[in-house]
Design an enzyme around this catalytic site. Structure first.
Site, PDB file in Angstrom:
ATOM      1  N   LYS A  70     -11.773  71.804  -1.543  1.00  0.00           N
ATOM      2  CA  LYS A  70     -10.603  72.287  -0.811  1.00  0.00           C
ATOM      3  C   LYS A  70     -10.384  71.467   0.455  1.00  0.00           C
ATOM      4  O   LYS A  70     -11.340  70.918   1.019  1.00  0.00           O
ATOM      5  CB  LYS A  70     -10.803  73.752  -0.451  1.00  0.00           C
ATOM      6  CG  LYS A  70     -10.906  74.630  -1.680  1.00  0.00           C
ATOM      7  CD  LYS A  70     -11.034  76.081  -1.309  1.00  0.00           C
ATOM      8  CE  LYS A  70     -11.016  76.910  -2.591  1.00  0.00           C
ATOM      9  NZ  LYS A  70     -11.073  78.347  -2.288  1.00  0.00           N
TER      10      LYS A  70
ATOM     11  N   LYS B  66     -29.272  55.228  25.515  1.00  0.00           N
ATOM     12  CA  LYS B  66     -28.823  56.612  25.608  1.00  0.00           C
ATOM     13  C   LYS B  66     -28.681  57.039  27.059  1.00  0.00           C
ATOM     14  O   LYS B  66     -29.467  56.618  27.928  1.00  0.00           O
ATOM     15  CB  LYS B  66     -29.828  57.534  24.902  1.00  0.00           C
ATOM     16  CG  LYS B  66     -30.066  57.176  23.444  1.00  0.00           C
ATOM     17  CD  LYS B  66     -28.781  57.150  22.645  1.00  0.00           C
ATOM     18  CE  LYS B  66     -29.026  56.780  21.192  1.00  0.00           C
ATOM     19  NZ  LYS B  66     -27.742  56.574  20.462  1.00  0.00           N
TER      20      LYS B  66
ATOM     21  N   HIS C  49     -21.336  52.858  12.945  1.00  0.00           N
ATOM     22  CA  HIS C  49     -22.640  53.422  13.310  1.00  0.00           C
ATOM     23  C   HIS C  49     -23.607  53.273  12.134  1.00  0.00           C
ATOM     24  O   HIS C  49     -23.191  53.136  10.989  1.00  0.00           O
ATOM     25  CB  HIS C  49     -22.422  54.908  13.625  1.00  0.00           C
ATOM     26  CG  HIS C  49     -23.663  55.715  13.783  1.00  0.00           C
ATOM     27  ND1 HIS C  49     -24.209  56.459  12.754  1.00  0.00           N
ATOM     28  CD2 HIS C  49     -24.465  55.911  14.849  1.00  0.00           C
ATOM     29  CE1 HIS C  49     -25.287  57.073  13.209  1.00  0.00           C
ATOM     30  NE2 HIS C  49     -25.467  56.766  14.471  1.00  0.00           N
TER      31      HIS C  49
ATOM     32  N   GLU D 114     -23.614  48.187  14.377  1.00  0.00           N
ATOM     33  CA  GLU D 114     -24.848  48.538  15.074  1.00  0.00           C
ATOM     34  C   GLU D 114     -26.042  47.936  14.337  1.00  0.00           C
ATOM     35  O   GLU D 114     -25.965  47.664  13.139  1.00  0.00           O
ATOM     36  CB  GLU D 114     -24.989  50.074  15.112  1.00  0.00           C
ATOM     37  CG  GLU D 114     -26.178  50.563  15.914  1.00  0.00           C
ATOM     38  CD  GLU D 114     -26.169  52.085  16.118  1.00  0.00           C
ATOM     39  OE1 GLU D 114     -25.438  52.786  15.392  1.00  0.00           O
ATOM     40  OE2 GLU D 114     -26.899  52.557  17.005  1.00  0.00           O
TER      41      GLU D 114
END
Ligand code: MG
Length: 387
Positions: free
Chosen positions: A98, A181, A319, A338
């Site tokens: 769906k 990070k 990524h 990456e």
């Protein structure tokens, strides 16, 4: 041309080999898709996995998607009848699904899709970058792809010294651009980490930072104001991926490039990003993961959505940091990919003998994705085939 069996196993993955960088509870699902085609007396088998950074999808694959693939029989054959057609296979896997509900099934479908492309390229005797370029009407020369080294997680002890050692290691291996990070420490400490890494690089446009979608709107504004003067290569995954208002607000106050898309998983999400995220097609970066957004058919829809919104496909830097994303970047003429040189093993990284030269790397020329060029990974994949 049929799929006769699908094997799957969910395995833990660690960010680093060291125990003091949190694993994050991550796992991934490895699959083997066995065809009825034989080469040198052996069945051609495609391998895939659920990329990196989300979770394994064994339940959905086992209960819903793999049975559809096996039940499809000869429906999966290409028009010429001499191969599996991954687009037909995708349609069959998605039959009856769906609209909406893109949360996790997109990863399950993308996992099988990766293995289907591996199998089809192997049957054709081509490396994936060439097979995919032919299948999508683009041209891939197999030229080296610009890559950047992802890493820079927080170490539990001696963080700055180990972070700078890690970045020196990337540079020693031939990388020129890195990503670390942020968002896991108070902002002032993150800025110290950024400055420590910048002291090793020729310019701020060699360093990207990734907040892993952790900032709330106010934190995002504070971080953007503090980082803007550096002029970093990009600021990625700022806030909740569906908080388009905050994306738009940051894009107004932060002139250097932003990056988004890693946690957006469908063409519908991409359309909303293009319409409401305030991103700037002249500088911002799109880090959608092909395996996380329903595999290549889903990723190609996202590329078309963004191109029709005025973006160049060189804005895409998929990524993942693994062989599949590298082939996709080469085949589609994307801006780069990456690289995960030492993290998320054995899935991250390229061929065991790959050479990174001036920040670029060639996809392997082995048929398929070339997982066979990674000894640790192919051992894991082949273990799926044992009775
Ligand atoms: Mg990210």
């Amino acid at each position: 041309m049929r799929i006769v069996d699908v094997r799957e196993r969910t395995v833990p993955i660690s960010r680093y080999a060291t125990r003091d960088v949190g694993r994050g509870g991550l796992d991934t699902t490895a699959v083997a898709v066995v065809t009825d085609v034989r080469r040198d007396g052996e069945p051609v088998v495609g391998f895939g996995f659920s990329s990196i950074g989300r979770f394994g999808q064994g339940g959905l694959i086992r209960e819903r998607f793999a049975p559809r693939l096996v039940a499809a029989g000869e429906e999966l054959a290409s028009a010429s009848g001499d191969n599996i057609d991954p687009f037909r296979a995708w349609d069959r896997v998605m039959r009856g699904e769906k609209p909406g509900g893109h949360g996790e099934r997109c990863v399950a479908v993308g996992t099988l899709d990766m293995a289907l492309w591996d199998a089809a390229a192997k049957i054709a005797g081509q490396p994936l970058h060439a097979f995919l370029a032919d299948a999508t009407g683009s041209r891939s020369s197999g030229a080296p792809v610009p890559v950047y080294a992802g890493g820079g997680y927080y170490f539990g002890a001696d963080d700055t010294a180990r972070l700078t050692d890690e970045v020196r290691g990337f540079l020693d291996r031939g990388h020129t651009h890195v990503k670390i990070k942020i968002g896991g420490l108070p902002l002032a400490e993150d800025l110290e980490r950024i400055e420590a890494v910048l002291s090793l690089l020729p310019g701020a446009d060699h360093l990207a930072v990734d907040a892993m979608n952790r900032y709330d709107p106010d934190q995002a504004v504070r971080a953007a104001h503090a980082m803007a003067p550096y002029g970093l290569r990009w600021f990625e995954d700022i806030c909740d991926p569906l908080d388009f208002a905050t994306h738009a607000r940051i894009a107004e106050l932060y002139p250097p490039p932003l990056a988004a898309g890693e946690a957006l998983l469908s063409a519908a999400d991409a359309r909303n990003l293009a319409r409401y995220g305030g991103l700037r097609a002249d500088r911002d970066v799109l880090v959608f993961d092909p395996a996380h957004c329903y595999g290549l058919p889903g990723y190609l829809r996202i590329v078309r959505v963004m191109e029709s919104a005025g973006w160049d496909r060189r804005a895409f830097q998929p990524h993942g940091g693994h062989l599949f994303s590298l082939h996709v970047a080469a085949a589609l003429g994307l801006g780069g990919s990456e690289a995960n040189p030492h993290n998320f093993q054995p899935f991250g990284g390229f061929a065991d003998d790959a050479v990174v030269d001036g920040g670029r790397v060639r996809p392997p020329e082995a048929p398929g994705i070339g997982f066979e060029t990674r000894s640790g990974l192919i051992t894991l994949f082949r273990s799926l085939l044992r009775p």
